[in-house]
Design a protein around this motif. Structure first.
Motif, PDB file in Angstrom:
ATOM      1  N   GLY A  77      32.120 -36.442  51.583  1.00  0.00           N
ATOM      2  CA  GLY A  77      31.384 -36.665  50.339  1.00  0.00           C
ATOM      3  C   GLY A  77      30.943 -35.395  49.645  1.00  0.00           C
ATOM      4  O   GLY A  77      29.844 -35.325  49.112  1.00  0.00           O
ATOM      5  N   VAL A  78      31.793 -34.389  49.628  1.00  0.00           N
ATOM      6  CA  VAL A  78      31.456 -33.103  49.014  1.00  0.00           C
ATOM      7  C   VAL A  78      31.914 -33.086  47.562  1.00  0.00           C
ATOM      8  O   VAL A  78      32.990 -33.582  47.236  1.00  0.00           O
ATOM      9  N   ASP A  79      31.097 -32.507  46.705  1.00  0.00           N
ATOM     10  CA  ASP A  79      31.455 -32.334  45.298  1.00  0.00           C
ATOM     11  C   ASP A  79      32.311 -31.091  45.164  1.00  0.00           C
ATOM     12  O   ASP A  79      31.915 -30.016  45.621  1.00  0.00           O
ATOM     13  N   PHE A  80      33.479 -31.224  44.539  1.00  0.00           N
ATOM     14  CA  PHE A  80      34.359 -30.072  44.382  1.00  0.00           C
ATOM     15  C   PHE A  80      35.178 -30.208  43.107  1.00  0.00           C
ATOM     16  O   PHE A  80      35.318 -31.300  42.563  1.00  0.00           O
TER      17      PHE A  80
ATOM     18  N   LYS B  33      29.887 -26.806  45.466  1.00  0.00           N
ATOM     19  CA  LYS B  33      28.489 -26.509  45.227  1.00  0.00           C
ATOM     20  C   LYS B  33      27.969 -25.715  46.417  1.00  0.00           C
ATOM     21  O   LYS B  33      28.318 -26.001  47.555  1.00  0.00           O
ATOM     22  N   ALA B  34      27.127 -24.743  46.155  1.00  0.00           N
ATOM     23  CA  ALA B  34      26.665 -23.842  47.205  1.00  0.00           C
ATOM     24  C   ALA B  34      25.745 -24.529  48.208  1.00  0.00           C
ATOM     25  O   ALA B  34      25.676 -24.124  49.352  1.00  0.00           O
ATOM     26  N   LYS B  35      25.030 -25.578  47.831  1.00  0.00           N
ATOM     27  CA  LYS B  35      24.097 -26.211  48.755  1.00  0.00           C
ATOM     28  C   LYS B  35      24.810 -26.927  49.899  1.00  0.00           C
ATOM     29  O   LYS B  35      24.212 -27.234  50.910  1.00  0.00           O
ATOM     30  N   ASP B  36      26.091 -27.161  49.764  1.00  0.00           N
ATOM     31  CA  ASP B  36      26.853 -27.881  50.775  1.00  0.00           C
ATOM     32  C   ASP B  36      27.564 -26.949  51.750  1.00  0.00           C
ATOM     33  O   ASP B  36      28.577 -27.316  52.326  1.00  0.00           O
ATOM     34  N   MET B  37      27.045 -25.760  51.985  1.00  0.00           N
ATOM     35  CA  MET B  37      27.758 -24.765  52.792  1.00  0.00           C
ATOM     36  C   MET B  37      27.993 -25.223  54.230  1.00  0.00           C
ATOM     37  O   MET B  37      29.054 -24.970  54.794  1.00  0.00           O
ATOM     38  N   ASP B  38      27.041 -25.910  54.845  1.00  0.00           N
ATOM     39  CA  ASP B  38      27.249 -26.394  56.214  1.00  0.00           C
ATOM     40  C   ASP B  38      28.381 -27.419  56.255  1.00  0.00           C
ATOM     41  O   ASP B  38      29.228 -27.391  57.147  1.00  0.00           O
ATOM     42  N   VAL B  39      28.359 -28.293  55.295  1.00  0.00           N
ATOM     43  CA  VAL B  39      29.413 -29.309  55.229  1.00  0.00           C
ATOM     44  C   VAL B  39      30.751 -28.660  54.890  1.00  0.00           C
ATOM     45  O   VAL B  39      31.789 -29.054  55.423  1.00  0.00           O
TER      46      VAL B  39
ATOM     47  N   PRO C 120      52.651 -23.536  44.172  1.00  0.00           N
ATOM     48  CA  PRO C 120      51.335 -23.672  43.541  1.00  0.00           C
ATOM     49  C   PRO C 120      50.194 -23.297  44.483  1.00  0.00           C
ATOM     50  O   PRO C 120      50.216 -23.619  45.658  1.00  0.00           O
ATOM     51  N   VAL C 121      49.218 -22.610  43.934  1.00  0.00           N
ATOM     52  CA  VAL C 121      48.019 -22.235  44.675  1.00  0.00           C
ATOM     53  C   VAL C 121      46.841 -22.885  43.970  1.00  0.00           C
ATOM     54  O   VAL C 121      46.686 -22.775  42.755  1.00  0.00           O
ATOM     55  N   TYR C 122      46.027 -23.579  44.740  1.00  0.00           N
ATOM     56  CA  TYR C 122      44.862 -24.257  44.193  1.00  0.00           C
ATOM     57  C   TYR C 122      43.611 -23.467  44.554  1.00  0.00           C
ATOM     58  O   TYR C 122      43.488 -22.967  45.661  1.00  0.00           O
ATOM     59  N   THR C 123      42.684 -23.380  43.604  1.00  0.00           N
ATOM     60  CA  THR C 123      41.386 -22.785  43.876  1.00  0.00           C
ATOM     61  C   THR C 123      40.375 -23.922  43.881  1.00  0.00           C
ATOM     62  O   THR C 123      40.258 -24.661  42.900  1.00  0.00           O
ATOM     63  N   ILE C 124      39.672 -24.070  44.985  1.00  0.00           N
ATOM     64  CA  ILE C 124      38.706 -25.143  45.147  1.00  0.00           C
ATOM     65  C   ILE C 124      37.309 -24.567  44.954  1.00  0.00           C
ATOM     66  O   ILE C 124      36.940 -23.595  45.601  1.00  0.00           O
ATOM     67  N   PHE C 125      36.519 -25.183  44.063  1.00  0.00           N
ATOM     68  CA  PHE C 125      35.146 -24.776  43.805  1.00  0.00           C
ATOM     69  C   PHE C 125      34.200 -25.809  44.423  1.00  0.00           C
ATOM     70  O   PHE C 125      34.390 -27.009  44.237  1.00  0.00           O
TER      71      PHE C 125
ATOM     72  N   VAL D 151      29.423 -27.093  37.468  1.00  0.00           N
ATOM     73  CA  VAL D 151      28.532 -25.977  37.128  1.00  0.00           C
ATOM     74  C   VAL D 151      27.264 -26.496  36.455  1.00  0.00           C
ATOM     75  O   VAL D 151      26.180 -25.952  36.658  1.00  0.00           O
ATOM     76  N   ARG D 152      27.379 -27.573  35.674  1.00  0.00           N
ATOM     77  CA  ARG D 152      26.222 -28.130  34.971  1.00  0.00           C
ATOM     78  C   ARG D 152      25.157 -28.666  35.915  1.00  0.00           C
ATOM     79  O   ARG D 152      24.026 -28.874  35.501  1.00  0.00           O
ATOM     80  N   GLN D 153      25.506 -28.920  37.165  1.00  0.00           N
ATOM     81  CA  GLN D 153      24.545 -29.512  38.088  1.00  0.00           C
ATOM     82  C   GLN D 153      23.480 -28.525  38.529  1.00  0.00           C
ATOM     83  O   GLN D 153      22.573 -28.880  39.275  1.00  0.00           O
ATOM     84  N   GLY D 154      23.593 -27.275  38.076  1.00  0.00           N
ATOM     85  CA  GLY D 154      22.519 -26.310  38.262  1.00  0.00           C
ATOM     86  C   GLY D 154      22.443 -25.673  39.635  1.00  0.00           C
ATOM     87  O   GLY D 154      21.402 -25.171  40.019  1.00  0.00           O
ATOM     88  N   GLN D 155      23.516 -25.695  40.369  1.00  0.00           N
ATOM     89  CA  GLN D 155      23.519 -25.059  41.683  1.00  0.00           C
ATOM     90  C   GLN D 155      24.640 -24.044  41.698  1.00  0.00           C
ATOM     91  O   GLN D 155      25.573 -24.126  40.914  1.00  0.00           O
ATOM     92  N   GLY D 156      24.567 -23.100  42.636  1.00  0.00           N
ATOM     93  CA  GLY D 156      25.606 -22.087  42.724  1.00  0.00           C
ATOM     94  C   GLY D 156      26.936 -22.702  43.121  1.00  0.00           C
ATOM     95  O   GLY D 156      26.997 -23.732  43.770  1.00  0.00           O
TER      96      GLY D 156
END
Length: 172
Positions: free
Chosen positions: A95-98, A116-122, A109-114, A68-73
């Motif tokens: 190479g996606v940040d999550f 960054k919004a700029k990587d939507m195509d990837v 167990p259920v995992y929620t993966i977050f 979240v600190r990286q300043g993107q949605g």
């Protein structure tokens, strides 16, 4: 005469104090190395940012706070337990940040993966690869290794063995 003595004493005192100050302030190699190690050990604010990035990675799996600190949605998706390792491998490949949060209340167990919004195509590509892998896993039902072993044992037992007859003739 008193004035002369007084000047002489002040000159000697001044010279001695200057010598002491020079001797004390004269840097030695040990002193320089010690000062250098303290500077390296305690980084300044400019250097602290680079050091902070090493302790909190900005690539791949990371904490939600760092993401979240990286300043993107940030967007999220829920993920079941079965394919979590497969998902991590695919995300690492692209190479996606999550960030991952595990729901402890759910029985499987259920995992929620977050992400960054700029990587939507990837992210869509990752989800496609993940879905393909899960479909392939479900369609290919593998027989167990023990079943295969039993099958091969039966095949080997059914093969007739050649019996070698040993006959020795007496030669005179």
């Amino acid at each position: 005469m008193r004035k002369l003595v007084h000047e002489e004493v002040s000159k000697e005192t001044a010279d001695k104090s200057v010598r002491i100050a020079v001797r004390v302030s004269k840097p030695t190699l040990k002193l320089f190395m010690k000062a250098l190690s303290t500077v390296v050990g305690k980084p300044t604010k400019a250097v602290g940012k680079a050091v902070g990035e090493k302790t909190h990675p900005t690539k791949g799996k990371q904490s939600i706070k760092t993401l979240v600190r990286q300043g993107q949605g940030v967007s999220s998706i829920p993920l079941a337990d079965e394919g979590f390792k497969d998902f991590q491998k695919i995300a690492k490949k692209y190479g996606v940040d999550f960030a991952v949060v595990k729901d402890k209340k759910a029985d499987p167990p259920v995992y929620t993966i977050f992400f960054k919004a700029k990587d939507m195509d990837v992210i869509t590509k990752i989800l496609q690869d993940y879905a393909d892998k899960q479909v392939r896993k479900g369609s290919m039902e593998r027989p167990s290794v023990l079943e295969k072993l039993k099958k091969f044992k039966e095949i080997v037992a059914a093969i007739p063995r050649k019996v070698a007859e040993k006959k020795k003739e007496k030669v005179r």
